[in-house]
Scaffold this motif. Sequence first.
Motif, PDB file in Angstrom:
ATOM      1  N   ILE A 116       0.854  -1.188   0.000  1.00 56.91           N
ATOM      2  CA  ILE A 116       0.000   0.000   0.000  1.00 56.91           C
ATOM      3  C   ILE A 116       0.894   1.243   0.000  1.00 56.91           C
ATOM      4  CG2 ILE A 116      -1.866   1.244   1.192  1.00 56.91           C
ATOM      5  CD1 ILE A 116      -2.596  -1.634   0.403  1.00 56.91           C
ATOM      6  N   ALA A 117       0.745   2.084  -1.006  1.00 61.63           N
ATOM      7  CA  ALA A 117       1.470   3.348  -1.042  1.00 61.63           C
ATOM      8  C   ALA A 117       0.695   4.372  -0.220  1.00 61.63           C
ATOM      9  CB  ALA A 117       1.609   3.839  -2.479  1.00 61.63           C
ATOM     10  N   MET A 159     -12.777   1.477   1.399  1.00 64.87           N
ATOM     11  CA  MET A 159     -13.008   1.286  -0.042  1.00 64.87           C
ATOM     12  C   MET A 159     -11.814   0.595  -0.694  1.00 64.87           C
ATOM     13  SD  MET A 159     -14.915   4.682  -1.566  1.00 64.87           S
ATOM     14  CE  MET A 159     -15.808   3.923  -2.938  1.00 64.87           C
ATOM     15  N   LEU A 160     -10.617   0.940  -0.235  1.00 69.70           N
ATOM     16  CA  LEU A 160      -9.395   0.313  -0.765  1.00 69.70           C
ATOM     17  C   LEU A 160      -9.447  -1.205  -0.552  1.00 69.70           C
ATOM     18  CD1 LEU A 160      -5.786   1.624  -0.096  1.00 69.70           C
ATOM     19  CD2 LEU A 160      -6.342  -0.773   0.300  1.00 69.70           C
ATOM     20  N   ARG A 179       4.145   0.723  -8.446  1.00 72.80           N
ATOM     21  CA  ARG A 179       4.474  -0.593  -7.888  1.00 72.80           C
ATOM     22  C   ARG A 179       3.405  -1.081  -6.928  1.00 72.80           C
ATOM     23  NH1 ARG A 179       8.340  -0.396  -4.245  1.00 72.80           N
ATOM     24  NH2 ARG A 179       8.815   1.817  -4.413  1.00 72.80           N
ATOM     25  N   ALA A 180       2.722  -0.153  -6.271  1.00 71.57           N
ATOM     26  CA  ALA A 180       1.802  -0.525  -5.191  1.00 71.57           C
ATOM     27  C   ALA A 180       0.576  -1.266  -5.720  1.00 71.57           C
ATOM     28  CB  ALA A 180       1.368   0.736  -4.449  1.00 71.57           C
ATOM     29  N   ASP A 181      -0.020  -2.068  -4.851  1.00 72.35           N
ATOM     30  CA  ASP A 181      -1.286  -2.721  -5.201  1.00 72.35           C
ATOM     31  C   ASP A 181      -2.445  -1.745  -5.067  1.00 72.35           C
ATOM     32  OD1 ASP A 181      -0.530  -5.622  -5.591  1.00 72.35           O
ATOM     33  OD2 ASP A 181       0.423  -5.204  -3.674  1.00 72.35           O
ATOM     34  N   ALA A 182      -2.277  -0.756  -4.198  1.00 70.37           N
ATOM     35  CA  ALA A 182      -3.298   0.281  -4.037  1.00 70.37           C
ATOM     36  C   ALA A 182      -2.640   1.487  -3.373  1.00 70.37           C
ATOM     37  CB  ALA A 182      -4.452  -0.232  -3.173  1.00 70.37           C
ATOM     38  N   ILE A 183      -3.276   2.636  -3.522  1.00 70.65           N
ATOM     39  CA  ILE A 183      -2.702   3.882  -3.015  1.00 70.65           C
ATOM     40  C   ILE A 183      -3.692   4.554  -2.072  1.00 70.65           C
ATOM     41  CG2 ILE A 183      -1.866   6.173  -3.702  1.00 70.65           C
ATOM     42  CD1 ILE A 183      -1.646   4.526  -6.580  1.00 70.65           C
ATOM     43  N   LEU A 184      -3.196   4.909  -0.891  1.00 68.27           N
ATOM     44  CA  LEU A 184      -4.000   5.697   0.046  1.00 68.27           C
ATOM     45  C   LEU A 184      -3.456   7.116   0.001  1.00 68.27           C
ATOM     46  CD1 LEU A 184      -6.330   5.374   2.066  1.00 68.27           C
ATOM     47  CD2 LEU A 184      -4.613   5.031   3.844  1.00 68.27           C
ATOM     48  N   PHE A 185      -4.303   8.020  -0.458  1.00 66.69           N
ATOM     49  CA  PHE A 185      -3.882   9.383  -0.743  1.00 66.69           C
ATOM     50  C   PHE A 185      -4.552  10.324   0.251  1.00 66.69           C
ATOM     51  CE2 PHE A 185      -4.019  13.360  -3.107  1.00 66.69           C
ATOM     52  CZ  PHE A 185      -2.818  13.365  -3.816  1.00 66.69           C
ATOM     53  N   GLY A 186      -3.811  11.344   0.716  1.00 67.62           N
ATOM     54  CA  GLY A 186      -4.384  12.308   1.646  1.00 67.62           C
ATOM     55  C   GLY A 186      -5.054  13.442   0.907  1.00 67.62           C
ATOM     56  N   ALA A 187      -4.298  14.482   0.626  1.00 69.27           N
ATOM     57  CA  ALA A 187      -4.833  15.652  -0.084  1.00 69.27           C
ATOM     58  C   ALA A 187      -3.662  16.465  -0.606  1.00 69.27           C
ATOM     59  CB  ALA A 187      -5.673  16.500   0.866  1.00 69.27           C
ATOM     60  N   ALA A 221      -4.623  -1.841  12.779  1.00 71.08           N
ATOM     61  CA  ALA A 221      -5.344  -2.549  13.836  1.00 71.08           C
ATOM     62  C   ALA A 221      -6.043  -3.803  13.318  1.00 71.08           C
ATOM     63  CB  ALA A 221      -6.366  -1.610  14.477  1.00 71.08           C
ATOM     64  N   LEU A 222      -6.258  -3.883  12.017  1.00 71.77           N
ATOM     65  CA  LEU A 222      -6.969  -5.030  11.465  1.00 71.77           C
ATOM     66  C   LEU A 222      -6.055  -6.232  11.247  1.00 71.77           C
ATOM     67  CD1 LEU A 222      -9.268  -3.242   8.870  1.00 71.77           C
ATOM     68  CD2 LEU A 222      -9.979  -4.394  10.966  1.00 71.77           C
ATOM     69  N   ASP A 223      -4.737  -5.993  11.380  1.00 71.32           N
ATOM     70  CA  ASP A 223      -3.796  -7.110  11.287  1.00 71.32           C
ATOM     71  C   ASP A 223      -3.902  -7.871   9.958  1.00 71.32           C
ATOM     72  OD1 ASP A 223      -1.733  -7.902  12.713  1.00 71.32           O
ATOM     73  OD2 ASP A 223      -2.800  -9.293  14.055  1.00 71.32           O
ATOM     74  N   LEU A 224      -3.919  -7.128   8.882  1.00 75.57           N
ATOM     75  CA  LEU A 224      -4.024  -7.738   7.554  1.00 75.57           C
ATOM     76  C   LEU A 224      -2.627  -7.875   6.944  1.00 75.57           C
ATOM     77  CD1 LEU A 224      -6.979  -5.458   6.370  1.00 75.57           C
ATOM     78  CD2 LEU A 224      -7.151  -7.895   6.981  1.00 75.57           C
ATOM     79  N   PRO A 225      -2.449  -8.733   5.942  1.00 70.81           N
ATOM     80  CA  PRO A 225      -1.130  -8.870   5.309  1.00 70.81           C
ATOM     81  C   PRO A 225      -0.825  -7.681   4.393  1.00 70.81           C
ATOM     82  CG  PRO A 225      -2.690 -10.337   4.239  1.00 70.81           C
ATOM     83  CD  PRO A 225      -3.427  -9.690   5.374  1.00 70.81           C
ATOM     84  N   LEU A 226      -0.573  -6.523   5.012  1.00 71.27           N
ATOM     85  CA  LEU A 226      -0.301  -5.312   4.247  1.00 71.27           C
ATOM     86  C   LEU A 226       1.089  -4.794   4.580  1.00 71.27           C
ATOM     87  CD1 LEU A 226      -3.666  -3.369   4.854  1.00 71.27           C
ATOM     88  CD2 LEU A 226      -3.110  -4.940   2.985  1.00 71.27           C
ATOM     89  N   HIS A 227       1.722  -4.233   3.573  1.00 71.33           N
ATOM     90  CA  HIS A 227       3.022  -3.596   3.774  1.00 71.33           C
ATOM     91  C   HIS A 227       2.877  -2.158   3.288  1.00 71.33           C
ATOM     92  CE1 HIS A 227       7.295  -2.892   3.746  1.00 71.33           C
ATOM     93  NE2 HIS A 227       7.250  -2.574   2.461  1.00 71.33           N
ATOM     94  N   PHE A 228       3.340  -1.192   4.092  1.00 70.86           N
ATOM     95  CA  PHE A 228       3.144   0.220   3.739  1.00 70.86           C
ATOM     96  C   PHE A 228       4.464   0.877   3.343  1.00 70.86           C
ATOM     97  CE2 PHE A 228      -0.104  -0.976   6.801  1.00 70.86           C
ATOM     98  CZ  PHE A 228      -1.256  -0.503   6.215  1.00 70.86           C
TER      99      PHE A 228
END
Length: 350
Positions: free
Chosen positions: A7-8, A301-302, A63-71, A29-36
């Motif tokens: 996750i970017a 949503m991601l 490269r990321a599987d998904a992107i979490l963007f702020g503003a 907190a959800l303890d998912l297999p994610l790398h940031f």
Amino acid sequence: MTDTKLIAILPGDGIGPEVTQEARRVLDALDLPLHFEEAAVGGAAYRASGHPLPPATLDLARRADAILFGAVGDPACDSLDRQLRPEQAILGLRKHLATFANLRPAKIFPGLEDASTLKPEVAGAIDLVIVRELNGDVYFGEKGRRTTAAGLREGHDLMRYDEDEVRRIAHIGFQTAAKRRGKLCSVDKANVLETSQLWRDVVIEVAADYPQIELTHMYVDNAAMQLVRDPGAFDTIVTGNLFGDILSDQASMCVGSIGMLPSASLDADGKGLYEPIHGSAPDIAGQGKANPCAAILSAAMLLRHSLAMPEAADRIEHAVATALRSGARTADMGGAMSTTAMGEAVLAAL
Ligand code: IPM
Ligand code: MG
């Protein structure tokens, strides 16, 4: 090999970092297999490296599987050349990643009816999604300045769509409606604009593939009016880039606060960039006042759209609803909680 997803995290400017941090805490907190992995974007990136979308940030986003963007957005950058302004980062990401389909759901959370400027019974009925085209229109058409023969300064921005661009977003509109109440309203300005007439013609052609969907058309000025008169009548709205930008801000106020609305921007394969629709809000940046819910709901949503983790997405959405039901409110919703306190209320409800 594990199937850890990358996750970017692109926090950006203004309240972006504050709200993104709360979304990140919820994901952790959800303890998912994610790398940031985090990178600078917007005005923050310009200050650090001279460009709002540095190559390393674009590379991480690719490269990321998904992107979490702020503003992005910073008044201190408003006098820079347009190509160096923070907004170019999000526009560049949307274009480079070909995330052409922007989903902006607007639904009132129970208990927030009073935060809307609409009458509670009108606001309470809102449950719609705006499907906004994101790669074309006047946003990306040829633009420029010149001096006319009479010596006047003139500016222009070309509004354009080709039929393939309209067709692919129309399909997303119909498919979105099919998963909801089966009603699609296509918004245009076909009484004046040739681009809009093409839009309407193509949407009607695509409708042949979706006989079960009830399709209507509405001019954008009328749509703006109906959105405050009877927003509950809308299910799915499909529209172009500019009209979608404006109507989605309007829809956000109808549900009580722009601080509650997440969004997904998807490419043809479902890879996505997820961002709150509220922008950088420089007036309250750094004060711990911002509502992190839109960012937290963007993380949900991601998980749902890009990582096929619907249970985890449900958990986040339920936690936000629970926190609100227990009275947790930031200032935009008429409360006094700080950004981190609101994040903690959601975490507690997880
Ligand atoms: C949005 C924003 C952007 C847009 C800006 C920041 C370029 O308003 O995502 O709605 O106009 O698309
Ligand atoms: Mg906008």
